[in-house]
Design a protein around this motif. Sequence first.
Motif, PDB file in Angstrom:
ATOM      1  N   UNK A 166       0.808  -1.212   0.000  1.00 25.86           N
ATOM      2  CA  UNK A 166       0.000   0.000   0.000  1.00 25.86           C
ATOM      3  C   UNK A 166       0.841   1.262   0.000  1.00 25.86           C
ATOM      4  N   UNK A 167       2.037   1.181  -0.575  1.00 30.43           N
ATOM      5  CA  UNK A 167       2.938   2.328  -0.639  1.00 30.43           C
ATOM      6  C   UNK A 167       3.123   2.761  -2.080  1.00 30.43           C
ATOM      7  N   UNK A 168       3.352   4.058  -2.261  1.00 31.11           N
ATOM      8  CA  UNK A 168       3.567   4.599  -3.595  1.00 31.11           C
ATOM      9  C   UNK A 168       5.044   4.986  -3.732  1.00 31.11           C
ATOM     10  N   UNK A 169       5.817   4.257  -4.549  1.00 33.11           N
ATOM     11  CA  UNK A 169       7.240   4.565  -4.674  1.00 33.11           C
ATOM     12  C   UNK A 169       7.496   5.846  -5.466  1.00 33.11           C
ATOM     13  N   UNK A 170       8.521   6.586  -5.050  1.00 31.81           N
ATOM     14  CA  UNK A 170       8.945   7.779  -5.783  1.00 31.81           C
ATOM     15  C   UNK A 170      10.319   7.495  -6.368  1.00 31.81           C
ATOM     16  N   UNK A 171      10.389   7.482  -7.700  1.00 31.76           N
ATOM     17  CA  UNK A 171      11.611   7.155  -8.428  1.00 31.76           C
ATOM     18  C   UNK A 171      12.237   8.442  -8.929  1.00 31.76           C
ATOM     19  N   UNK A 172      13.485   8.716  -8.499  1.00 29.25           N
ATOM     20  CA  UNK A 172      14.163   9.928  -8.970  1.00 29.25           C
ATOM     21  C   UNK A 172      15.233   9.619 -10.021  1.00 29.25           C
TER      22      UNK A 172
END
Length: 185
Positions: free
Chosen positions: A88-94
């Motif tokens: 239930x997590x939203x990954x942030x890809x940089x």
Amino acid sequence: MMKEIIKQHEEKMGKTIDVLVKELAAIRAGRANPGVLNKLTVEYYGAPTPLPQVAAVSSPDPRTLQIQPWDASILRQIEKAIQTSDLGLNPQNDGKCIRLSFPPLTEERRKELIKQCSKIGEDSKVAIRNIRRDAMDKFKDLKKKSEMTEDEVKDAEQQMQKITDKYVKEIDGVVAKKGKELAEV
């Protein structure tokens, strides 16, 4: 013979506790815990590979996990694995690493997770009792074959019961500790 059987079954009980601890570590509490990613697998060179084997996972602050892959080409696969998981997590890809922000748990979600922990604990207790039953069956078989006396069987059964009680108590402690961790706001 009796001591060997008891030792074998006590080792199985110890392994049951180890599995319980790993399962509970994978349950997401209100803060960032790298253990929640242990069950995730990423497609890496055509083979499903556990996430900790393809990336460094760190926790720069209590509510954030940072995933730094050894090979930057698998960032998309890691991101996809996290999105399709039940975290239930939203990954942030940089482009270099992935950050996961852990929002504080709602009261309802905390209660749900505590129930889940209790169920896992009960399943572990059942496994411990099944191990005890297997040992008791072996003792009875040895008695039928006249390799153990009635008194030896009674002693062995009492020892197995003490060991079982010890491990059940340990399960209760581990589950209570995780429940307390989840209940903290």
